[in-house]
Design a protein around this motif. Structure first.
Motif, PDB file in Angstrom:
ATOM      1  N   LYS A  14       0.755  -1.075   0.114  1.00 28.69           N
ATOM      2  CA  LYS A  14       0.182  -0.035   0.179  1.00 28.69           C
ATOM      3  C   LYS A  14       1.007   1.150   0.016  1.00 28.69           C
ATOM      4  N   ASP A  73      -9.358   2.427   4.441  1.00 31.49           N
ATOM      5  CA  ASP A  73     -10.070   1.039   4.639  1.00 31.49           C
ATOM      6  C   ASP A  73     -10.852   0.750   3.402  1.00 31.49           C
ATOM      7  N   SER A  74     -10.771  -0.703   3.417  1.00 38.44           N
ATOM      8  CA  SER A  74     -11.216  -1.272   1.849  1.00 38.44           C
ATOM      9  C   SER A  74     -11.868  -2.632   2.236  1.00 38.44           C
ATOM     10  N   SER A  89     -14.037  -7.673   5.490  1.00 40.45           N
ATOM     11  CA  SER A  89     -13.257  -8.416   4.378  1.00 40.45           C
ATOM     12  C   SER A  89     -11.801  -9.149   4.945  1.00 40.45           C
ATOM     13  N   ALA A  90     -11.194  -8.243   5.996  1.00 40.66           N
ATOM     14  CA  ALA A  90      -9.958  -8.830   6.528  1.00 40.66           C
ATOM     15  C   ALA A  90     -10.242  -9.949   7.283  1.00 40.66           C
ATOM     16  N   TYR A  99      -5.825 -16.883   2.200  1.00 41.28           N
ATOM     17  CA  TYR A  99      -6.847 -16.300   1.133  1.00 41.28           C
ATOM     18  C   TYR A  99      -7.045 -17.383   0.398  1.00 41.28           C
ATOM     19  N   PHE A 122     -14.494  -3.885  -5.363  1.00 44.34           N
ATOM     20  CA  PHE A 122     -13.709  -3.457  -4.374  1.00 44.34           C
ATOM     21  C   PHE A 122     -13.813  -2.243  -4.047  1.00 44.34           C
ATOM     22  N   PHE A 156      -2.840  -9.096  -3.812  1.00 43.07           N
ATOM     23  CA  PHE A 156      -2.904  -9.857  -2.526  1.00 43.07           C
ATOM     24  C   PHE A 156      -4.546  -9.928  -2.290  1.00 43.07           C
ATOM     25  N   TYR A 158      -8.026 -11.000  -1.969  1.00 40.17           N
ATOM     26  CA  TYR A 158      -9.137 -11.422  -3.198  1.00 40.17           C
ATOM     27  C   TYR A 158      -8.898 -11.298  -4.403  1.00 40.17           C
ATOM     28  N   ASP A 159      -7.559 -10.699  -4.780  1.00 39.08           N
ATOM     29  CA  ASP A 159      -7.353 -10.371  -6.252  1.00 39.08           C
ATOM     30  C   ASP A 159      -7.614 -11.566  -7.191  1.00 39.08           C
ATOM     31  N   LYS A 179      -2.268  -2.207 -12.058  1.00 42.58           N
ATOM     32  CA  LYS A 179      -3.357  -2.334 -10.896  1.00 42.58           C
ATOM     33  C   LYS A 179      -3.756  -1.081 -10.339  1.00 42.58           C
ATOM     34  N   HIS A 184      -9.537   0.282  -6.944  1.00 43.24           N
ATOM     35  CA  HIS A 184     -10.287   1.268  -5.746  1.00 43.24           C
ATOM     36  C   HIS A 184      -9.221   2.210  -5.056  1.00 43.24           C
ATOM     37  N   ARG A 185      -8.065   1.582  -4.429  1.00 45.51           N
ATOM     38  CA  ARG A 185      -7.165   2.497  -3.692  1.00 45.51           C
ATOM     39  C   ARG A 185      -6.777   3.715  -4.675  1.00 45.51           C
TER      40      ARG A 185
HETATM   41  P1  IMP Z   1      -7.869  -2.967   4.893  1.00 44.26           P
HETATM   42  O1  IMP Z   1      -8.255  -1.950   4.119  1.00 44.26           O
HETATM   43  O2  IMP Z   1      -6.325  -2.985   4.926  1.00 44.26           O
HETATM   44  O3  IMP Z   1      -8.436  -3.098   6.419  1.00 44.26           O
HETATM   45  O4  IMP Z   1      -8.321  -4.225   3.815  1.00 44.26           O
HETATM   46  C1  IMP Z   1      -9.290  -4.895   3.809  1.00 44.26           C
HETATM   47  C2  IMP Z   1      -9.296  -6.121   3.145  1.00 44.26           C
HETATM   48  O5  IMP Z   1      -9.956  -5.953   1.938  1.00 44.26           O
HETATM   49  C3  IMP Z   1      -7.903  -6.869   2.883  1.00 44.26           C
HETATM   50  O6  IMP Z   1      -7.397  -7.657   3.962  1.00 44.26           O
HETATM   51  C4  IMP Z   1      -8.379  -7.549   1.714  1.00 44.26           C
HETATM   52  O7  IMP Z   1      -8.868  -8.747   2.310  1.00 44.26           O
HETATM   53  C5  IMP Z   1      -9.401  -6.967   0.972  1.00 44.26           C
HETATM   54  N1  IMP Z   1      -8.796  -5.965  -0.011  1.00 44.26           N
HETATM   55  C6  IMP Z   1      -8.625  -4.662   0.055  1.00 44.26           C
HETATM   56  N2  IMP Z   1      -8.163  -4.407  -0.990  1.00 44.26           N
HETATM   57  C7  IMP Z   1      -7.725  -5.298  -1.860  1.00 44.26           C
HETATM   58  C8  IMP Z   1      -7.132  -5.694  -3.013  1.00 44.26           C
HETATM   59  O8  IMP Z   1      -6.547  -4.504  -3.719  1.00 44.26           O
HETATM   60  N3  IMP Z   1      -7.036  -6.822  -3.533  1.00 44.26           N
HETATM   61  C9  IMP Z   1      -7.295  -7.800  -2.721  1.00 44.26           C
HETATM   62  N4  IMP Z   1      -7.924  -7.738  -1.906  1.00 44.26           N
HETATM   63  C10 IMP Z   1      -8.160  -6.641  -1.054  1.00 44.26           C
END
Ligand code: IMP
Length: 200
Positions: A14, A73-74, A89-90, A99, A122, A156, A158-159, A179, A184-185
């Motif tokens: 990240k 947060d994602s 998701s995490a 995973y 995402f 990483f 769920y990619d 990517k 999304h990020r």
């Molecule tokens: P956090 O935003 O670091 O809390 O991540 C949330 C979770 O969402 C991650 O641990 C992954 O499981 C999933 N995730 C978020 N972004 C991605 C991505 O770009 N690829 C795959 N999984 C993602």
């Protein structure tokens, strides 16, 4: 001395993406650890934005007076599963579960579900806390579909099961630059950069 952006993440991938996208802001970009901040933050919000703000505020409490503190947060939302795993998701099936297992489980839960109902996205929210206490949030989304098997070794999480229909590839089959261009990020970070430009 250059002013700083402190990003509340310990994830090296990240941080690379963040440096790439915010690199032209003329600020030093540090992780929380680089900035000497240690905080055990409980993500107990009910939206991505809330969780990002919780993390950014917690880190801001320890940051320098001129630092911009940011956090993200994602998550992955699968329509057929009522947008699960979403903000969990995490933590889905347990934080320490591989995973391989999480992805297999999601594919199994979509058994027999046709292409057009495998839609997913995402989502990423970024929060920023400015030195004067102002708070900003931004959001980025990438739409796709859940595949029938894992594909690709990049990325990483769920990619390997997240397909981009227009590219015919999963996000694990893209290189880092490809990517970042669609993720999304990447989108949330570019939106945040625009917001910061307007207020700084
Ligand atoms: P956090 O935003 O670091 O809390 O991540 C949330 C979770 O969402 C991650 O641990 C992954 O499981 C999933 N995730 C978020 N972004 C991605 C991505 O770009 N690829 C795959 N999984 C993602």
């Amino acid at each position: 001395m250059k002013k700083r952006i402190v990003f509340a993440t310990g994830n090296a991938g990240k941080l690379r993406e963040i440096r790439e996208i915010l690199g032209d802001m003329d600020r030093e970009i540090l992780s929380m650890k680089d900035a000497g901040i240690e905080a055990d933050i409980e993500e107990n919000g009910s939206t991505y934005e809330e969780n990002a703000l919780i993390k950014a505020r917690a880190a801001a409490a320890f940051a320098g007076p001129e630092d911009i503190v940011m956090a993200d947060d994602s998550g992955l939302e699968i329509d057929y599963l009522n947008c699960e795993p979403g903000i969990y998701s995490a933590r889905y099936l347990g934080e320490d579960t591989s995973y391989r297992i999480k992805n297999r489980n999601l594919i199994d839960r979509l058994e027999g579900v046709p292409d057009e109902k495998r839609t997913a996205r995402f989502v990423c929210a970024i929060a920023a806390v400015l030195p004067d206490g102002r708070e900003l949030t931004s959001r980025g989304v990438v739409e796709g579909r859940i595949g029938y098997e894992e594909k690709g070794n990049g990325g990483f999480g769920y990619d390997p099961i997240f397909q981009l229909p227009e590219l015919g590839k999963t996000t694990a089959e893209l290189d880092e630059e490809e990517k970042n261009a669609v993720s999304h990020r990447g989108r949330a970070l570019r939106a945040m950069k625009e917001k910061l430009r307007k207020v700084l």
